[in-house]
Design an enzyme around this catalytic site. Structure first.
Site, PDB file in Angstrom:
ATOM      1  N   TYR A 102      73.346  51.992  -1.849  1.00 31.81           N
ATOM      2  CA  TYR A 102      72.017  51.529  -1.423  1.00 31.81           C
ATOM      3  C   TYR A 102      71.858  50.029  -1.642  1.00 31.81           C
ATOM      4  O   TYR A 102      70.857  49.578  -2.221  1.00 31.81           O
ATOM      5  CB  TYR A 102      70.914  52.254  -2.215  1.00 31.81           C
ATOM      6  CG  TYR A 102      70.982  53.760  -2.143  1.00 31.81           C
ATOM      7  CD1 TYR A 102      70.748  54.421  -0.947  1.00 31.81           C
ATOM      8  CD2 TYR A 102      71.277  54.515  -3.276  1.00 31.81           C
ATOM      9  CE1 TYR A 102      70.815  55.804  -0.877  1.00 31.81           C
ATOM     10  CE2 TYR A 102      71.342  55.896  -3.211  1.00 31.81           C
ATOM     11  CZ  TYR A 102      71.102  56.523  -2.011  1.00 31.81           C
ATOM     12  OH  TYR A 102      71.162  57.888  -1.948  1.00 31.81           O
ATOM     13  N   TYR A 147      63.957  65.105  -1.191  1.00 33.39           N
ATOM     14  CA  TYR A 147      65.289  64.483  -1.181  1.00 33.39           C
ATOM     15  C   TYR A 147      66.272  65.495  -1.761  1.00 33.39           C
ATOM     16  O   TYR A 147      66.000  66.105  -2.806  1.00 33.39           O
ATOM     17  CB  TYR A 147      65.302  63.198  -2.017  1.00 33.39           C
ATOM     18  CG  TYR A 147      66.704  62.622  -2.153  1.00 33.39           C
ATOM     19  CD1 TYR A 147      67.221  61.760  -1.185  1.00 33.39           C
ATOM     20  CD2 TYR A 147      67.519  62.975  -3.224  1.00 33.39           C
ATOM     21  CE1 TYR A 147      68.511  61.265  -1.287  1.00 33.39           C
ATOM     22  CE2 TYR A 147      68.811  62.483  -3.335  1.00 33.39           C
ATOM     23  CZ  TYR A 147      69.301  61.632  -2.365  1.00 33.39           C
ATOM     24  OH  TYR A 147      70.578  61.146  -2.465  1.00 33.39           O
ATOM     25  N   ASP A 203      66.178  73.644  -5.266  1.00 32.29           N
ATOM     26  CA  ASP A 203      67.103  72.572  -5.627  1.00 32.29           C
ATOM     27  C   ASP A 203      66.623  71.989  -6.959  1.00 32.29           C
ATOM     28  O   ASP A 203      65.721  71.153  -7.003  1.00 32.29           O
ATOM     29  CB  ASP A 203      67.105  71.516  -4.519  1.00 32.29           C
ATOM     30  CG  ASP A 203      67.951  70.297  -4.881  1.00 32.29           C
ATOM     31  OD1 ASP A 203      68.455  70.238  -6.019  1.00 32.29           O
ATOM     32  OD2 ASP A 203      68.090  69.405  -4.028  1.00 32.29           O
ATOM     33  N   LYS A 210      73.411  67.102 -11.993  1.00 26.66           N
ATOM     34  CA  LYS A 210      72.953  66.034 -12.886  1.00 26.66           C
ATOM     35  C   LYS A 210      73.038  66.409 -14.369  1.00 26.66           C
ATOM     36  O   LYS A 210      74.102  66.320 -14.955  1.00 26.66           O
ATOM     37  CB  LYS A 210      71.528  65.617 -12.505  1.00 26.66           C
ATOM     38  CG  LYS A 210      71.476  64.898 -11.164  1.00 26.66           C
ATOM     39  CD  LYS A 210      70.157  64.190 -10.989  1.00 26.66           C
ATOM     40  CE  LYS A 210      70.008  63.567  -9.617  1.00 26.66           C
ATOM     41  NZ  LYS A 210      70.567  62.234  -9.486  1.00 26.66           N
TER      42      LYS A 210
HETATM   43  C1  LIG Z   1      66.908  67.080  -6.006  1.00 29.08           C
HETATM   44  C2  LIG Z   1      68.253  66.498  -5.752  1.00 29.08           C
HETATM   45  N1  LIG Z   1      69.165  67.217  -5.093  1.00 29.08           N
HETATM   46  C3  LIG Z   1      70.412  66.765  -4.868  1.00 29.08           C
HETATM   47  C4  LIG Z   1      70.785  65.501  -5.287  1.00 29.08           C
HETATM   48  C5  LIG Z   1      72.172  65.002  -5.005  1.00 29.08           C
HETATM   49  O1  LIG Z   1      72.932  65.005  -6.135  1.00 29.08           O
HETATM   50  P1  LIG Z   1      74.262  64.101  -6.226  1.00 29.08           P
HETATM   51  O2  LIG Z   1      73.807  62.688  -6.254  1.00 29.08           O
HETATM   52  O3  LIG Z   1      74.926  64.556  -7.492  1.00 29.08           O
HETATM   53  O4  LIG Z   1      75.086  64.408  -5.018  1.00 29.08           O
HETATM   54  C6  LIG Z   1      69.870  64.706  -5.980  1.00 29.08           C
HETATM   55  C7  LIG Z   1      70.232  63.359  -6.426  1.00 29.08           C
HETATM   56  O5  LIG Z   1      69.415  62.532  -6.742  1.00 29.08           O
HETATM   57  C8  LIG Z   1      68.565  65.211  -6.213  1.00 29.08           C
HETATM   58  O6  LIG Z   1      67.639  64.498  -6.857  1.00 29.08           O
END
Ligand SMILES: Cc1ncc(COP(=O)(O)O)c(C=O)c1O
Length: 406
Positions: free
Chosen positions: A10, A136, A225, A254
């Site tokens: 970014y 996101y 998610d 994460k």
């Molecule tokens: C809610 C959510 N899902 C998926 C992801 C993607 O994860 P990664 O960066 O490990 O691919 C993120 C990353 O910020 C996220 O906040």
């Protein structure tokens, strides 16, 4: 000096200011090559939940490394992956765990699982997703398609990304959408309660529990998610718990590996898993990343969960929440639109992006690492942060707005 070879995320490489060079990190502190020390107020994009260089996690990693670091999960298995799957089942109540190597890939896995779930039952044409505006879910193609079409990078990839259905967190809008399109929708995918990288917006638990009911009524799966929200960020182990919701599919990442190594887990209920069983190979789940179930990452995750529970992190998170509320709620300054706090997440939303320009340099000069984006300046600190350190982070954030904008 920026390395001429390293391409940063970014960032406009032509104009990007030189990034700060980290030499070591310990606890909540990032130690820079120039001798400066910064409190990491955003846990390295929300993953370093125990801070850095945790002796117990380090030990788990080196112990596993001396046995083996990685073997393919295709046809082989091992204790760390099996034990972690067992732990995640215990924590979530979902029965089956598919590992991948990042949150985005975990989301792709969830999407493919949902689509194939319907195909395996002979239900045709359910391959679209219902999603929330301001969401996101990652940067890979499928995951990007679930993210907000206006706020993110969608417009750049229009024509390339699959087109999904987007709604606000409104049960009426969801029901209207399902009435018309549920025959095409495999799943509703959401970040439960706290939407992160789309701008840190929160929505009520009642929407999520209502969404669960509507998904059941209209034959749509629910994908939670929890890559950002999982492991305590919203105040409970998983955000879904606050709505009393059990999703059909859940994605973790994460905090799962406490910022040490890439790993995600996509969990499914028996109902979803059982649809993949049968004699036909075509019914099997068609996915298998090279590094899935990496033994080092699984060992780290096991150590992290152990510490989380033993040291009662939910209590630490509750204390962080109190401090964030004291510091942010009611804070006003010109250019500041709103402040909000949820779990261990504190946000100052500004009227425009321009308003917070310069805050990163301002904070670094005062010993705090921040990385604002869109119209938000936020903290999601490691859970081990002390009260003094957290008050310093909040104080620096507020000082910027008071100093420059009043
Ligand atoms: C809610 C959510 N899902 C998926 C992801 C993607 O994860 P990664 O960066 O490990 O691919 C993120 C990353 O910020 C996220 O906040």
């Amino acid at each position: 000096m920026i390395s001429e070879h390293l391409w940063f995320p970014y960032a406009q490489m032509q104009t990007m200011p030189p990034p700060l060079r980290v030499k070591s990190a310990n606890g909540v502190m990032l130690k820079l090559e120039n001798g400066q020390e910064l409190i990491d107020s955003i846990s390295s994009w929300w993953c370093a939940i125990h801070g850095y260089n945790h002796p117990e996690i380090n030990a788990a990693l080196t112990e596993q490394m001396q046995k083996f670091s990685h073997v393919m999960l295709g046809g082989l298995t091992h204790e760390p992956a099996e034990n972690l799957a067992k732990e995640l089942v215990r924590l979530t109540g979902l029965g089956h765990v598919f590992f991948a190597d990042s949150g985005s890939v975990g989301v792709e896995v969830a999407m493919k699982m949902a689509v194939q779930f319907w195909k395996n039952q002979g239900v045709k044409d359910k391959h679209k997703f219902a999603c929330l505006l301001k969401g996101y879910h990652g940067d890979t193609t499928g995951a990007m398609s679930l993210g907000d079409p206006e706020e993110g990078m969608h417009h750049l990839f229009k024509g390339y990304l699959p087109e999904q259905f987007f709604i606000e967190p409104s049960l009426q809008k969801m029901e209207n959408l399902f009435k018309e399109h549920s025959a095409e929708i495999a799943a509703f995918a959401c970040e439960p309660l706290l939407q992160g990288a789309g701008g840190f917006n929160f929505y009520p638990a009642e929407f999520l529990s209502g969404a669960r009911e509507l998904c059941d009524k209209y034959n749509v799966l629910l994908i939670a998610d929890e890559v950002a929200t999982g492991f305590g960020r919203t105040g409970t182990m998983f955000a879904c718990e606050q709505a009393g919701v059990i999703p059909d599919i859940m994605v973790l990442g994460k905090g799962l590996t406490a910022g040490y190594l890439g790993l995600s887990a996509t969990l499914a209920t028996d109902k979803v898993y059982n649809s993949f069983l049968g004699n036909a190979y075509e019914k099997a789940f068609m996915h298998g990343p090279t590094f899935m179930g990496n033994a080092l990452a699984c060992s780290v995750a096991l150590a992290s969960i152990k510490i989380f529970e033993r040291e009662n992190y939910l209590q630490k998170i509750a204390r962080i929440n109190e401090i964030l509320k004291e510091e942010f709620l009611g804070f006003e300054a010109s250019g500041v639109k709103e402040t909000r706090v949820f779990g261990a997440c504190g946000v100052i939303e500004t009227e425009t992006e321009e308003v917070h320009k310069g805050i990163q340099e301002f904070a670094v000069a005062r010993g705090v690492w921040l990385r604002p984006f869109l119209r938000v300046v936020y903290t999601m600190p490691p859970y081990i942060i002390s009260e003094k350190e957290l008050r310093k982070v909040c104080g620096v954030m507020k000082e910027f707005f008071k100093k420059f904008l009043h």
